[in-house]
Scaffold this motif. Structure first.
Motif, short mmCIF file in Angstrom:
data_model
loop_
_atom_site.label_atom_id
_atom_site.label_comp_id
_atom_site.label_asym_id
_atom_site.label_seq_id
_atom_site.Cartn_x
_atom_site.Cartn_y
_atom_site.Cartn_z
N ILE A 343 -102.44 29.46 -9.85
CA ILE A 343 -101.83 30.75 -9.28
C ILE A 343 -103.97 31.36 -9.64
O ILE A 343 -104.82 31.83 -8.79
N ASN A 344 -104.03 30.95 -11.05
CA ASN A 344 -106.38 31.23 -10.64
C ASN A 344 -106.79 30.79 -11.13
O ASN A 344 -107.43 29.91 -11.98
N SER A 345 -106.95 29.26 -10.28
CA SER A 345 -107.87 27.93 -10.50
C SER A 345 -109.43 27.98 -10.53
O SER A 345 -109.42 29.17 -9.55
N PHE A 410 -105.83 25.58 -4.64
CA PHE A 410 -104.73 26.69 -5.19
C PHE A 410 -103.36 25.56 -4.57
O PHE A 410 -102.94 25.72 -4.99
N ARG A 485 -98.24 24.19 -3.12
CA ARG A 485 -98.51 25.03 -4.56
C ARG A 485 -98.76 24.35 -5.21
O ARG A 485 -97.79 23.41 -5.84
N ALA A 487 -99.59 26.68 -8.38
CA ALA A 487 -98.13 26.66 -9.29
C ALA A 487 -96.98 26.93 -9.66
O ALA A 487 -95.63 27.13 -8.86
N ASN A 534 -109.47 28.06 -2.86
CA ASN A 534 -108.96 30.09 -3.79
C ASN A 534 -108.19 30.20 -3.34
O ASN A 534 -107.31 30.42 -2.32
N TYR A 535 -107.55 31.81 -4.17
CA TYR A 535 -106.55 31.87 -4.22
C TYR A 535 -105.99 32.23 -2.79
O TYR A 535 -107.04 33.62 -2.60
N THR A 536 -104.82 32.55 -2.05
CA THR A 536 -105.03 33.26 -0.98
C THR A 536 -102.63 33.92 -0.67
O THR A 536 -102.61 32.37 -1.14
N THR A 537 -102.85 34.65 -0.24
CA THR A 537 -101.88 34.93 0.49
C THR A 537 -101.12 34.25 1.45
O THR A 537 -102.05 34.18 2.78
#
Ligand SMILES: [Zn+2]
Length: 544
Positions: A343-345, A410, A485, A487, A534-537
């Motif tokens: 989640i927080n790479s 991510f 993902r 995560a 990067n974290y993305t929705t």
């Protein structure tokens, strides 16, 4: 005449092995005075007897071999769980022991059967208070029934022969953990690892190499792309305590597994050289679980090897019984770390595409023999053991560490539709999703500059090695694109399969060959897996 008498004796022994009414079940190894090993029918009859002995055992089929043999999985528990779901709030720990992956290396098969019988017979075993035990005594059933005295002729018994290394497809199952091309490994992944989620796994083998006194050796998973806290736990606590228990509690001499870097000069160190996750035990480490390799000493007599392995099983299960809560919390923490990294790479999170080995802080002591060189002219040096025993304490080369790394993303996105790839990822238990809509994302691409297939086949493959450069750009991904993902607990397995430079990935094992070069012209297509760093929705739907 002598032949007829021995046939008669064998027949009596064979009948005697059926049914507990005539006394307890014995393995073929026990009945033959450790001159023979069990064939498939012996194993299945023995297991049927165990079922009549106790209500605490059930037998499932974990796979059907190429030649059509059902591979049995023994489930032992007190009480016996109906299904893995019944263990959800159960404090017991699941331990899996597998034998006979190399069907010439047979003592694990005999030892696990004896162990299953004896643990079921024990009235008040503390082990079954805390452990659900899964046993596959005969992983390579097709290889096993090719029993011949011509196999593994250097091995010290059983004198009536053993099976072969390869399975019914001519594959080495202990190179198949990642590419999973065999029914045995696919069954193991689906019906044991994914279904029962064992926290400890031991794979039983026989050594090939160095001369020493100890009949039993063992070691731990080593791949540096696994959670290193689990490797440290095995190295610094669990394995030393099991070794001590095996020696002091069960009087079995043992040492950690390896081979001398130079048999003529033991001071150069003792090496564990199998580091890739194509090996079962290292693969298990990528899953954030505890993998142990058992290698029984090839030159010890068959009885000592079987009994050594049998007592190693007790030492392992004693340890699991005494430490099951610690192991469960250690593994839960590793899973949590893996998920939160996804989640927080951060930049420091990386995948080792190249790694090397260095010595552990603690040396190992081996009771070896002086050797004499017979020949050093061929591809392999040939030595002969002398009777001059000497005990050496030497560096243990077992700590693998990264020398070249790439960033972990991510998420990975597959830009091709390939059912075989989807199926492989799912077989490993990796969670897949699909983009619910066309999506534009900043993505890292791998541009291939060099691609080489090996000149010689290995496990049916012209194994690939690749070089390239990474570029970052905005990419339009179509609705339906497959998303993996990071995560998720199996993120390390996913990365190992999907990273282009991975030594045990999809590209290396030829799963992606058809996509790598254009239909016309020169050069290469981009590698068909993109990395979202990067974290993305992401709007996705499950892909089951
Ligand atoms: Zn082996």
């Amino acid at each position: 005449m002598a032949g007829k008498i021995s046939i008669l004796i064998l027949a009596v022994l064979f009948i005697g092995s059926r049914g507990f009414g005539q006394g307890e079940a014995k393995t073929r190894a026990e009945l033959s005075g450790f001159k023979s090993t069990s064939d498939y029918n012996d194993v299945m009859s023995f297991i049927a007897n165990l079922k009549s002995l106790s209500k605490n055992i059930r037998v499932e089929t974990m796979a059907r071999s190429t030649e059509g043999r059902d591979i049995p999985l023994l489930i032992i528990g007190k009480p016996l769980p109906d299904s893995p779901e019944a263990l959800l709030n159960d404090p017991r720990i699941v331990v899996y022991v597998q034998a006979n992956i190399h069907a010439g290396e047979v003592e694990g098969k005999e030892a696990t059967l004896m162990f299953a019988r004896d643990i079921l017979k024990e009235k008040n075993s503390p082990i079954l208070d805390h452990v659900i035990l899964l046993i596959c005594p005969l992983f390579n059933a097709d290889g096993n029934d090719r029993i011949s005295t011509g196999n593994r002729t250097d091995q010290n018994g059983p004198v009536n022969g053993v099976g072969v290394r390869y399975n019914g497809q001519f594959l080495d199952l202990n190179r198949d953990a990642m590419k999973a091309e065999s029914p045995e490994v696919r069954g193991l992944l689906r019906n044991v690892f994914n279904k029962w989620d064992p926290y400890i796994f031991m794979d039983c083998h026989t050594t090939n190499g160095s001369y020493h006194v100890e009949p039993v050796t063992f070691t731990w998973m080593v791949n540096p792309n696994g959670d290193n806290s689990l490797i440290s736990y095995l190295r610094d606590k669990m394995m030393p305590e099991i070794s001590e228990k095996l020696l002091s509690g069960y009087k079995v001499e043992n040492c950690f597994y390896g081979e001398f870097n130079d048999m003529m000069d033991p001071g150069k160190g003792w090496l564990m050289d199998a580091s890739e996750p194509r090996y079962m035990v290292n693969y298990f480490g990528l899953r954030n679980r505890l993998g142990i390799l058992n290698e029984n000493y090839v030159y010890a007599d068959f009885r000592s090897r079987v009994m050594g392995c049998y007592h190693l099983l007790y030492s392992l299960l004693d340890y699991a019984t005494a430490n099951y809560t610690e192991i469960k919390s250690l593994i839960a923490a590793a899973d949590r770390r893996t998920i939160s990294r996804g989640i927080n790479s951060i930049k420091a999170d990386s995948f080792a595409v190249e790694y090397n080995v260095r010595e552990a802080v603690k040396k190992v002591t081996i009771k070896t023999y002086e050797a004499e060189m017979v020949s050093d002219s061929g591809p392999r040096k040939i030595y002969m053991r002398t009777d001059r025993q000497k005990t050496v304490t030497v560096p243990y080369f077992i700590d693998y560490y990264p020398v070249r790394k790439t960033g972990l993303p991510f998420a990975y996105l597959l830009t091709v539709n390939d059912q075989e790839v989807d199926e492989l990822l799912k077989t490993h238990g990796i969670v897949l999703e699909k983009l619910a809509e066309d999506t534009r994302l900043e993505a890292e691409k791998f541009e291939i500059t060099e691609l080489h297939g090996a000149a010689r086949l290995n496990q049916g493959h012209y194994y690939n090695t690749v070089k390239g450069t990474y570029t970052t750009s905005d990419v339009n991904f179509k609705e339906g694109t497959i998303v993996i993902r990071m995560a998720q607990p199996l993120a390390n397995v996913a990365a190992y399969l999907l990273e282009p430079e991975s030594g045990d990935g999809l590209l290396a094992w030829n799963f992606l060959d058809r996509y790598l070069v254009p239909q016309w012209g020169r050069g290469f297509n981009p590698y068909p897996v993109c990395k979202i760093m990067n974290y993305t929705t992401l709007k996705t739907i499950p892909f089951l």
